[in-house]
Design an enzyme around this catalytic site. Structure first.
Site, PDB file in Angstrom:
ATOM      1  N   LYS A  12      19.814  52.446   3.668  1.00 25.82           N
ATOM      2  CA  LYS A  12      18.897  51.374   4.397  1.00 25.82           C
ATOM      3  C   LYS A  12      18.746  50.324   3.005  1.00 25.82           C
ATOM      4  O   LYS A  12      18.619  49.283   3.602  1.00 25.82           O
ATOM      5  CB  LYS A  12      17.824  51.912   4.690  1.00 25.82           C
TER       6      LYS A  12
ATOM      7  N   ARG B 174      16.454  58.025  -9.969  1.00 21.48           N
ATOM      8  CA  ARG B 174      15.154  58.385  -9.544  1.00 21.48           C
ATOM      9  C   ARG B 174      15.112  59.745  -9.587  1.00 21.48           C
ATOM     10  O   ARG B 174      15.768  60.450  -9.374  1.00 21.48           O
ATOM     11  CB  ARG B 174      15.179  57.890  -8.090  1.00 21.48           C
TER      12      ARG B 174
ATOM     13  N   ARG C 138      23.332  57.798  -6.825  1.00 20.05           N
ATOM     14  CA  ARG C 138      22.632  56.460  -6.467  1.00 20.05           C
ATOM     15  C   ARG C 138      21.975  56.296  -8.187  1.00 20.05           C
ATOM     16  O   ARG C 138      21.396  56.915  -8.827  1.00 20.05           O
ATOM     17  CB  ARG C 138      21.477  56.776  -5.873  1.00 20.05           C
TER      18      ARG C 138
ATOM     19  N   ARG D 185       6.702  55.579   8.730  1.00 17.74           N
ATOM     20  CA  ARG D 185       7.537  56.889   8.495  1.00 17.74           C
ATOM     21  C   ARG D 185       6.847  57.816   9.276  1.00 17.74           C
ATOM     22  O   ARG D 185       7.231  59.068   9.239  1.00 17.74           O
ATOM     23  CB  ARG D 185       7.222  57.086   6.837  1.00 17.74           C
TER      24      ARG D 185
ATOM     25  N   ARG E  54      12.503  66.105   1.150  1.00 16.27           N
ATOM     26  CA  ARG E  54      12.353  64.545   1.703  1.00 16.27           C
ATOM     27  C   ARG E  54      13.188  64.636   3.059  1.00 16.27           C
ATOM     28  O   ARG E  54      12.686  64.052   4.115  1.00 16.27           O
ATOM     29  CB  ARG E  54      13.062  63.524   0.856  1.00 16.27           C
TER      30      ARG E  54
HETATM   31  P1  AMP Z   1      11.900  55.927  -0.541  1.00 11.99           P
HETATM   32  O1  AMP Z   1      11.898  54.819  -1.594  1.00 11.99           O
HETATM   33  O2  AMP Z   1      11.701  55.152   0.733  1.00 11.99           O
HETATM   34  O3  AMP Z   1      12.686  56.835  -0.384  1.00 11.99           O
HETATM   35  O4  AMP Z   1      10.270  56.634  -0.680  1.00 11.99           O
HETATM   36  C1  AMP Z   1      10.409  57.320  -1.845  1.00 11.99           C
HETATM   37  C2  AMP Z   1       8.867  58.436  -1.756  1.00 11.99           C
HETATM   38  O5  AMP Z   1       7.735  57.313  -1.555  1.00 11.99           O
HETATM   39  C3  AMP Z   1       9.048  58.985  -0.443  1.00 11.99           C
HETATM   40  O6  AMP Z   1       9.571  60.303  -0.770  1.00 11.99           O
HETATM   41  C4  AMP Z   1       7.303  59.226  -0.380  1.00 11.99           C
HETATM   42  O7  AMP Z   1       6.851  60.148  -1.083  1.00 11.99           O
HETATM   43  C5  AMP Z   1       6.752  57.666  -0.703  1.00 11.99           C
HETATM   44  N1  AMP Z   1       6.871  56.737   0.473  1.00 11.99           N
HETATM   45  C6  AMP Z   1       7.761  55.701   0.782  1.00 11.99           C
HETATM   46  N2  AMP Z   1       7.491  55.229   1.824  1.00 11.99           N
HETATM   47  C7  AMP Z   1       6.367  55.673   2.302  1.00 11.99           C
HETATM   48  C8  AMP Z   1       5.666  55.655   3.761  1.00 11.99           C
HETATM   49  N3  AMP Z   1       6.078  54.670   4.577  1.00 11.99           N
HETATM   50  N4  AMP Z   1       4.517  56.540   3.919  1.00 11.99           N
HETATM   51  C9  AMP Z   1       4.497  57.542   2.939  1.00 11.99           C
HETATM   52  N5  AMP Z   1       5.088  57.806   1.999  1.00 11.99           N
HETATM   53  C10 AMP Z   1       6.232  56.612   1.808  1.00 11.99           C
END
Ligand code: AMP
Length: 223
Positions: free
Chosen positions: A13, A160, A127, A88, A171
């Site tokens: 995404k 990351r 990544r 989310r 996740r």
């Molecule tokens: P991402 O970069 O989108 O994979 O997000 C990394 C981490 O950030 C996730 O595993 C969550 O811990 C937190 N996170 C990101 N977006 C959200 C969201 N909309 N709601 C809750 N936690 C989030």
């Protein structure tokens, strides 16, 4: 144009959102990036969010909604935005709807990205991200010209912390349990466009482009 990019962690995404943001000249808002920036800056939200991110769990709604709403109601997002990683869960989706309703706005399209489990695992494992500008690379599929150095700004790349196999599996579970129900929500409330991300980059981009310029049911009704 206000868009949501929905899909499991690692589906791609972020990469697609970065492309569309450049082409359409709209802001790319990644809730994950906003949270990671807050963690690095040790802000109040960042300090509270850190342990959830490290465990692969969702950061509490009130924290995430606050930083995302601040962003989408700022001048930077006046022309439109792509939300990547937000909402989310149902409660976040409703907060988003309420915020937009207050100013007579709405989400125009929701892109739902899918890919097979093995494609996702390979994408996450390889990544790499630029420490400075956030550009994304993949060790095998889109490596930088020079090892571990960002093509765009010359900074070092990193992996990351939550891209390890254990946290990735948490996740994925969280996605299935809390985020997947948004697919039905947006099918009912808006226009959901499914994009299969198993194939070639050019094919994926073509599908997004067609989705962006297809007419919504509302627009067809107005003809
Ligand atoms: P991402 O970069 O989108 O994979 O997000 C990394 C981490 O950030 C996730 O595993 C969550 O811990 C937190 N996170 C990101 N977006 C959200 C969201 N909309 N709601 C809750 N936690 C989030």
């Amino acid at each position: 144009m206000r868009l949501i990019f929905l899909g499991p962690p690692g589906v791609g995404k972020g990469t697609q959102a970065a492309n569309v943001s450049l082409k359409e000249n709209i802001s790319h808002i990644s809730s994950g990036d906003l949270l990671r920036t807050a963690v690095d800056a040790k802000t109040e939200i960042g300090l509270k969010a850190k342990e959830y991110i490290e465990k692969g769990l969702l950061v509490p709604d009130e924290l995430v909604v606050k930083i995302v709403v601040e962003k989408i109601t700022s001048a930077e997002c006046e022309k439109g935005f792509i939300l990547d990683g937000f909402p989310r869960n149902l409660s976040q989706a409703k907060s988003l709807d309420n915020t937009l309703n207050e100013s007579g706005k709405r989400i125009d399209k929701v892109f739902y990205f899918t890919a097979s489990e093995d494609v996702i695992i390979k994408r996450i494992a390889g990544r790499r991200i630029c420490k400075s500008c956030g550009a994304q690379y993949h060790e095998m599929y889109s490596p930088p010209v020079n090892d571990n150095v960002c093509d765009k700004c010359g900074s070092e790349l990193y992996q990351r912390k939550d891209d390890n196999p254990e946290t990735t599996s948490v996740r994925s579970k969280v996605y299935k349990e809390q985020t997947e129900e948004l697919i039905d929500y947006y099918k009912r409330n808006g226009e959901l466009i499914e994009v299969n991300c198993n194939g070639e980059k050019s094919e994926i981009q073509q599908n997004i482009c067609e989705g962006l310029h297809s007419m919504s049911e509302d627009e067809k009704g107005m003809e």
